[in-house]
Design an enzyme around this catalytic site. Structure first.
Site, mmCIF file in Angstrom:
data_model
loop_
_atom_site.group_PDB
_atom_site.id
_atom_site.type_symbol
_atom_site.label_atom_id
_atom_site.label_comp_id
_atom_site.label_asym_id
_atom_site.label_seq_id
_atom_site.Cartn_x
_atom_site.Cartn_y
_atom_site.Cartn_z
ATOM 1 N N ASN A 112 8.183 -15.987 -9.733
ATOM 2 C CA ASN A 112 8.617 -14.554 -9.729
ATOM 3 C C ASN A 112 7.972 -13.854 -10.623
ATOM 4 O O ASN A 112 7.819 -12.530 -10.216
ATOM 5 C CB ASN A 112 10.258 -14.546 -9.909
ATOM 6 C CG ASN A 112 10.903 -15.442 -8.777
ATOM 7 O OD1 ASN A 112 10.338 -15.812 -7.753
ATOM 8 N ND2 ASN A 112 12.310 -15.525 -8.705
ATOM 9 N N HIS A 158 -4.799 28.797 10.973
ATOM 10 C CA HIS A 158 -4.585 28.491 12.303
ATOM 11 C C HIS A 158 -5.697 28.423 13.244
ATOM 12 O O HIS A 158 -6.104 28.645 14.295
ATOM 13 C CB HIS A 158 -3.714 29.808 12.830
ATOM 14 C CG HIS A 158 -2.813 30.297 11.735
ATOM 15 N ND1 HIS A 158 -1.543 29.869 12.001
ATOM 16 C CD2 HIS A 158 -2.588 31.173 10.886
ATOM 17 C CE1 HIS A 158 -0.632 30.270 11.098
ATOM 18 N NE2 HIS A 158 -1.475 31.061 10.304
ATOM 19 N N SER A 279 -22.212 6.400 23.763
ATOM 20 C CA SER A 279 -21.445 6.116 24.848
ATOM 21 C C SER A 279 -22.096 5.024 25.637
ATOM 22 O O SER A 279 -23.293 4.952 25.651
ATOM 23 C CB SER A 279 -20.982 7.583 25.313
ATOM 24 O OG SER A 279 -20.713 6.971 26.857
ATOM 25 N N LYS A 285 -24.379 11.315 24.839
ATOM 26 C CA LYS A 285 -23.494 11.326 23.781
ATOM 27 C C LYS A 285 -23.902 10.810 22.225
ATOM 28 O O LYS A 285 -24.669 9.978 22.260
ATOM 29 C CB LYS A 285 -22.251 10.626 24.028
ATOM 30 C CG LYS A 285 -21.443 11.047 25.342
ATOM 31 C CD LYS A 285 -20.719 12.783 24.996
ATOM 32 C CE LYS A 285 -19.712 12.583 24.031
ATOM 33 N NZ LYS A 285 -18.382 12.130 24.672
ATOM 34 N N ASN A 287 -21.498 10.654 19.203
ATOM 35 C CA ASN A 287 -20.068 10.947 18.871
ATOM 36 C C ASN A 287 -19.715 10.586 17.193
ATOM 37 O O ASN A 287 -20.341 9.892 16.883
ATOM 38 C CB ASN A 287 -19.102 9.919 19.625
ATOM 39 C CG ASN A 287 -19.330 10.156 21.152
ATOM 40 O OD1 ASN A 287 -19.512 11.204 21.405
ATOM 41 N ND2 ASN A 287 -19.188 8.900 21.903
ATOM 42 N N GLU A 292 -13.804 9.800 13.068
ATOM 43 C CA GLU A 292 -12.510 9.559 14.063
ATOM 44 C C GLU A 292 -11.868 8.292 13.375
ATOM 45 O O GLU A 292 -10.551 8.216 13.338
ATOM 46 C CB GLU A 292 -13.020 9.303 15.496
ATOM 47 C CG GLU A 292 -13.269 10.766 16.172
ATOM 48 C CD GLU A 292 -14.081 10.500 17.478
ATOM 49 O OE1 GLU A 292 -14.175 11.186 18.094
ATOM 50 O OE2 GLU A 292 -14.583 9.285 17.906
ATOM 51 N N TYR A 319 14.655 -11.415 -6.945
ATOM 52 C CA TYR A 319 13.624 -11.891 -6.096
ATOM 53 C C TYR A 319 14.125 -12.466 -4.775
ATOM 54 O O TYR A 319 15.026 -13.243 -4.722
ATOM 55 C CB TYR A 319 12.671 -12.966 -6.665
ATOM 56 C CG TYR A 319 11.694 -13.362 -5.649
ATOM 57 C CD1 TYR A 319 10.324 -12.579 -5.845
ATOM 58 C CD2 TYR A 319 11.782 -14.402 -4.772
ATOM 59 C CE1 TYR A 319 9.342 -12.856 -4.736
ATOM 60 C CE2 TYR A 319 10.790 -14.935 -3.982
ATOM 61 C CZ TYR A 319 9.516 -14.104 -3.837
ATOM 62 O OH TYR A 319 8.376 -14.334 -2.844
ATOM 63 N N LYS A 327 2.333 -8.233 0.259
ATOM 64 C CA LYS A 327 0.937 -8.334 0.001
ATOM 65 C C LYS A 327 -0.081 -7.901 1.092
ATOM 66 O O LYS A 327 -1.197 -7.154 0.837
ATOM 67 C CB LYS A 327 0.566 -9.817 -0.263
ATOM 68 C CG LYS A 327 0.895 -10.051 -1.487
ATOM 69 C CD LYS A 327 1.104 -11.453 -2.073
ATOM 70 C CE LYS A 327 2.230 -11.527 -3.121
ATOM 71 N NZ LYS A 327 3.571 -11.298 -2.578
HETATM 72 N N1 ARG Z 1 4.357 -16.627 -2.440
HETATM 73 C C1 ARG Z 1 5.720 -15.758 -3.269
HETATM 74 C C2 ARG Z 1 5.386 -14.204 -3.006
HETATM 75 O O1 ARG Z 1 4.262 -13.906 -2.677
HETATM 76 C C3 ARG Z 1 5.687 -16.001 -4.626
HETATM 77 C C4 ARG Z 1 6.934 -16.028 -5.215
HETATM 78 C C5 ARG Z 1 7.971 -17.161 -4.883
HETATM 79 N N2 ARG Z 1 9.009 -17.267 -5.234
HETATM 80 C C6 ARG Z 1 10.041 -18.089 -4.912
HETATM 81 N N3 ARG Z 1 11.015 -17.970 -6.053
HETATM 82 N N4 ARG Z 1 10.332 -18.489 -3.837
HETATM 83 O O2 ARG Z 1 6.284 -13.312 -3.209
#
Ligand code: ARG
Length: 459
Positions: A112, A158, A279, A285, A287, A292, A319, A327
């Protein structure tokens, strides 16, 4: 054969393979290997200082970790099916390499505080990279603003021609937006630089872990004040993605302008072949896909922000495994933003400006507010002059006569204050140069602005 898992002791039965797959984050969080190893090396120093490990064990651990880093660097690290995440993978490999000393590394530490530390380290670095990409973009903005210092374009409100401005003034507007983006990232990096390591699972640790030492070794600027907050907090991710989202919004708005400007109807600019595509069916074309895609990818980054905010809303302290879902949106944001900034810089750097097309599209009424200012300077209250000029424009429009061809007698019918010098005001260039306030579009002001921008960049 029973699979080896660090936490297996509590369990009688094997994990379902489906659950194993579901739970595993190694596929994406191995991207944190540098940060994880850096954090562990620092942690080994703190364990040594706390007399949890001796000098020999410290050396074994640190050497082992450096070797593991090399394995990752060279793409030689073999992920095992039991490697739930990057933290478990590194620890497993360390134990394989150095034996029982490796089993001491996780003393007083939890994944954690570890994952919170790794992610902060990642953002500190990624944020700096974005800042330097943005600085390069700013240099290009300055370069073209200097080249185009004589070019006048319609300024729009505008999407209607409103007042003429220097093209450089328009480009420089992006410089300042990007400057704020950099400031926002710097502030975010500062708040991200608060060390969670030493908070354990949630309550701290009974070992004498010198957090100040950890903070110095890992280049953090402060130590978290509360272990519960330290392992629960993901504000820094929200802030970072939000700062990135704002950058994307900026790029997207300018991309939209350039898409319009490169359209057949406008034709103000041409995007270089290197940043355009064709295109499959229509041979003529070319583009503006680069722009975009920048506009489109903005949606992704904003979606990532919403994902993380939604993830956190209602999440109990401290946690919970939900947090593992922070992530992918983070990594995707970094990757998306990084390429978008580079592509945008490339587009700008190779942009062709079609000066004659810009000029031929000028709408003379862009100087209407100069005519109104003219009357004000002769003594008419502004609200009244606005009305007089509005009527004049309606007349010119209905009769389809250019403002410069309306006779002085006719002007005087609209107001006695009109004199022959009115014809001097009907001039796009003069309109631009008449602006007196600092930060305005006159050449003098824009040159000052560019000089100030250069001082900011120290170039
Ligand atoms: N892979 C977990 C994450 O990215 C790591 C932490 C996990 N901790 C736990 N007590 N299960 O959050």
């Amino acid at each position: 054969m029973k699979k080896h898992k660090a936490w297996k002791g509590r369990f009688k039965k094997e994990t379902s393979p489906l659950m194993e797959k579901f739970n595993s984050s190694i596929k994406f969080d191995q991207r944190l290997y540098r940060e994880d190893i850096e954090g562990s090396i620092a942690y080994a120093e703190a364990l040594k200082k706390a007399n949890v490990i001796n000098q020999k064990e410290r050396n074994l651990i640190i050497n082992g970790l450096n070797e593991i880093k090399e394995e990752f660097d060279k793409g030689r690290f073999i992920i095992s099916t039991t490697d739930e995440d990057i933290h478990m993978a590194v620890e497993r490999r360390l134990i394989e390499k150095i034996g029982s000393s490796g089993k001491k590394l996780h003393t007083g530490r939890s994944r954690n505080d570890q994952v919170a530390t790794d992610t902060r380290l990642f953002i500190k670095k990624a944020g700096q990279d974005v800042i330097s990409d943005l600085a390069k973009l700013q240099e290009i903005i300055i370069k073209i603003s200097e080249i185009e210092i004589k070019t006048i374009v319609p300024g729009y409100t505008h999407l209607k021609q409103a007042q003429p401005v220097l093209l450089s003034h328009y480009f420089m507007s992006l410089f300042w937006a990007v400057e704020r983006d950099k400031e926002r990232l710097k502030n975010c990096i500062k708040r991200t630089g608060v060390l969670p390591l030493g908070s354990g699972a949630l309550s701290g640790t009974s070992f004498e872990i010198d957090r100040k030492l950890l903070s110095e070794l890992l280049d953090f600027n402060a130590i978290s004040e509360n272990s519960i907050d330290a392992v629960s907090d993901r504000d820094f991710i929200v802030e970072f993605i939000s700062a990135c989202g704002i950058i994307m919004i900026h790029l997207s708005r300018y991309a939209e302008d350039f898409i319009i400007w490169s359209s057949d109807e406008f034709g103000y600019i041409e995007i270089d072949d290197a940043f355009a595509t064709g295109s499959s069916m229509l041979p003529q074309k070319k583009n503006p896909d680069s722009l975009e895609l920048i506009r489109g990818k903005t949606a992704r980054v904003l979606g990532n922000l919403l994902s993380v905010m939604t993830l956190l809303k209602g999440l109990p302290l401290t946690y919970c495994k939900d947090l593992q879902e922070d992530k992918e949106p983070l990594f995707d944001t970094v990757d998306t933003l990084s390429i978008c900034v580079k592509i945008f810089t490339g587009v700008l750097n190779t942009l062709k400006i079609n000066h004659s097309r810009i000029e031929s599209g000028f709408n003379e009424y862009m100087i209407a507010s100069d005519l109104s200012d003219y009357l004000v300077k002769k003594g008419m209250p502004f609200r009244k002059s606005h009305e007089v000029i509005a009527k004049l424009i309606r007349y010119a429009d209905e009769k389809n006569i250019p403002l410069s061809e309306i006779s002085i007698e006719k002007y005087k019918k609209f107001s006695e204050l009109f004199k022959k010098d009115i014809y001097e005001v009907i001039n796009i260039k003069k309109s631009v140069e008449s602006k007196k306030t600092s930060g305005s579009t006159s050449t003098k002001s824009v040159k000052k602005q560019i000089a100030s921008a250069k001082r900011r960049l120290k170039i």
